[in-house]
Design a protein around this motif. Structure first.
Motif, PDB file in Angstrom:
ATOM      1  N   LYS A 123      46.159  43.647  56.489  1.00  0.00           N
ATOM      2  CA  LYS A 123      44.959  43.809  56.038  1.00  0.00           C
ATOM      3  C   LYS A 123      45.442  43.630  54.489  1.00  0.00           C
ATOM      4  CE  LYS A 123      41.986  47.762  54.503  1.00  0.00           C
ATOM      5  NZ  LYS A 123      40.777  47.102  54.460  1.00  0.00           N
ATOM      6  N   ILE A 124      46.431  44.110  53.979  1.00  0.00           N
ATOM      7  CA  ILE A 124      46.652  44.106  52.386  1.00  0.00           C
ATOM      8  C   ILE A 124      46.915  42.472  51.971  1.00  0.00           C
ATOM      9  CG2 ILE A 124      48.579  44.672  50.836  1.00  0.00           C
ATOM     10  CD1 ILE A 124      49.137  47.349  52.402  1.00  0.00           C
ATOM     11  N   GLU A 127      43.481  41.036  51.592  1.00  0.00           N
ATOM     12  CA  GLU A 127      42.853  41.331  50.361  1.00  0.00           C
ATOM     13  C   GLU A 127      43.681  40.844  49.068  1.00  0.00           C
ATOM     14  OE1 GLU A 127      41.577  45.616  52.317  1.00  0.00           O
ATOM     15  OE2 GLU A 127      43.284  45.640  51.002  1.00  0.00           O
ATOM     16  N   THR A 128      44.771  40.755  49.019  1.00  0.00           N
ATOM     17  CA  THR A 128      45.642  39.949  48.021  1.00  0.00           C
ATOM     18  C   THR A 128      45.169  38.546  47.874  1.00  0.00           C
ATOM     19  OG1 THR A 128      47.529  41.410  48.486  1.00  0.00           O
ATOM     20  CG2 THR A 128      47.951  39.621  47.032  1.00  0.00           C
ATOM     21  N   GLY A 202      34.580  44.288  45.658  1.00  0.00           N
ATOM     22  CA  GLY A 202      35.363  44.339  46.710  1.00  0.00           C
ATOM     23  C   GLY A 202      35.085  45.587  47.361  1.00  0.00           C
ATOM     24  N   ASP A 204      36.145  48.736  50.235  1.00  0.00           N
ATOM     25  CA  ASP A 204      37.140  49.284  51.228  1.00  0.00           C
ATOM     26  C   ASP A 204      38.491  48.651  51.517  1.00  0.00           C
ATOM     27  OD1 ASP A 204      37.808  51.160  52.979  1.00  0.00           O
ATOM     28  OD2 ASP A 204      37.391  50.152  54.636  1.00  0.00           O
ATOM     29  N   PHE A 205      39.142  48.093  50.113  1.00  0.00           N
ATOM     30  CA  PHE A 205      40.234  47.505  50.265  1.00  0.00           C
ATOM     31  C   PHE A 205      41.279  48.570  50.223  1.00  0.00           C
ATOM     32  CE2 PHE A 205      38.180  43.854  49.569  1.00  0.00           C
ATOM     33  CZ  PHE A 205      38.787  42.658  48.825  1.00  0.00           C
ATOM     34  N   HIS A 206      42.646  48.392  50.677  1.00  0.00           N
ATOM     35  CA  HIS A 206      43.605  49.421  50.982  1.00  0.00           C
ATOM     36  C   HIS A 206      43.861  50.205  49.526  1.00  0.00           C
ATOM     37  CE1 HIS A 206      47.120  51.547  52.443  1.00  0.00           C
ATOM     38  NE2 HIS A 206      47.611  50.974  51.518  1.00  0.00           N
ATOM     39  N   ASN A 208      42.700  49.342  46.315  1.00  0.00           N
ATOM     40  CA  ASN A 208      41.466  49.414  45.252  1.00  0.00           C
ATOM     41  C   ASN A 208      40.297  50.231  45.855  1.00  0.00           C
ATOM     42  OD1 ASN A 208      43.246  47.937  43.672  1.00  0.00           O
ATOM     43  ND2 ASN A 208      41.866  46.135  43.715  1.00  0.00           N
ATOM     44  N   GLY A 251      39.970  54.008  48.167  1.00  0.00           N
ATOM     45  CA  GLY A 251      41.306  53.322  48.304  1.00  0.00           C
ATOM     46  C   GLY A 251      42.449  54.250  48.180  1.00  0.00           C
TER      47      GLY A 251
END
Length: 279
Positions: A123-124, A127-128, A202, A204-206, A208, A251
């Protein structure tokens, strides 16, 4: 091309403002800002053809406006070369002042507080990649939206995290804090610091949580992180002072606050340097 030797400058200290005119008063440029790690420099040049910072060509708009900055860790001298349409050249050597940052060492932590669990790595990574793709759009923007001027994105609040600090957890150096944290109640309005375009909203980013990435032109960007709510969409144009979100704790966050970050391309800029340009 002709290098006017009378216009060779060596600057070793931070400056508030410089205005320089060439001998014919046609070719001229102005710089404003502090030459320091994390500093941001606003510039404008008349009759300009090209501008270089070292070997990197700096974007200008049709009126000769440009902007550049120094990374948190920049220490080397940077040569600024302004080439005018009549082939005259102004050359300036800029040496960023070195800053001291708070380094915090914490040992004997559980590993889950040092590195994310394996099940979240995919997931990270995704997102990156999404953020990197959005930043490519920022790299190609030729409009100086930032000419609207700058403002603090929230009213009041307590500074709970300063630019440049770093934690070393169980001997592992983590990424430096590349922004300012402002502690405020959840739901406090968050405003755009300047005119720009939303390059990424964005959700629900891990790390942020909910956040907004704004493009202010010529490589300048700002990010607003851990938001409770967002009120803009990717691709939307925004104006300075427009409400774009609300303070939250989404986050990786331990309480309601706004993380406000600024970059010039990949250079990490102290948000306070943006506000200092308004003085």
């Amino acid at each position: 091309m002709v290098l006017n030797k009378a216009k060779f400058f060596l600057v070793c200290l931070g400056i508030a403002s410089i205005k320089v005119f060439s001998q014919d008063s046609v070719n001229k440029f102005e710089l404003k800002g502090e030459i320091i790690q994390g500093g941001l420099i606003w510039g404008v040049a008349s009759n300009v053809s090209e501008i270089y910072l070292g070997n990197t060509k700096i974007k200008t708009d049709s009126a000769g406006h440009f902007i550049f900055g120094f990374d948190r860790d920049d220490t080397d001298k940077q040569s600024l070369k302004i080439i005018y349409k009549d082939n005259q050249i102004d050359f300036k050597v800029l040496t960023p002042v070195k800053r001291s940052y708070n380094i915090q060492r914490i040992n004997e932590l559980e590993q889950k507080y040092v590195s994310p669990p394996k099940e979240l790595l995919e997931k990270i990574e995704k997102e990156t990649k999404i953020i990197a793709e959005a930043r490519l759009l920022i790299d190609n923007t030729d409009t100086a939206y930032y000419l609207s001027g700058f403002m603090r994105p929230v009213e009041g609040g307590r500074i709970s995290g300063v630019f440049g600090g770093q934690r070393i957890l169980n001997g592992e150096a983590k990424s430096p804090h590349n922004g300012i944290d402002i502690a405020l109640p959840a739901g406090t309005p968050v405003y755009a610091m300047a005119d720009g375009v939303v390059r990424l909203k964005g959700d629900d980013f891990h790390y942020n949580g909910n956040f907004i990435l704004l493009d202010h032109g010529l490589g300048l960007s700002s990010v607003y992180v851990h938001l409770l709510k967002t009120f803009v969409s990717t691709g939307e144009k925004v104006t300075k002072g427009q409400k774009i979100g609300e303070v939250g704790s989404t986050g990786r966050s331990t309480g309601p606050h706004l993380h406000w970050g600024v970059q010039w391309y990949k250079k990490r800029i102290d948000p306070q340097a943006v506000l200092d340009l308004e003085k």
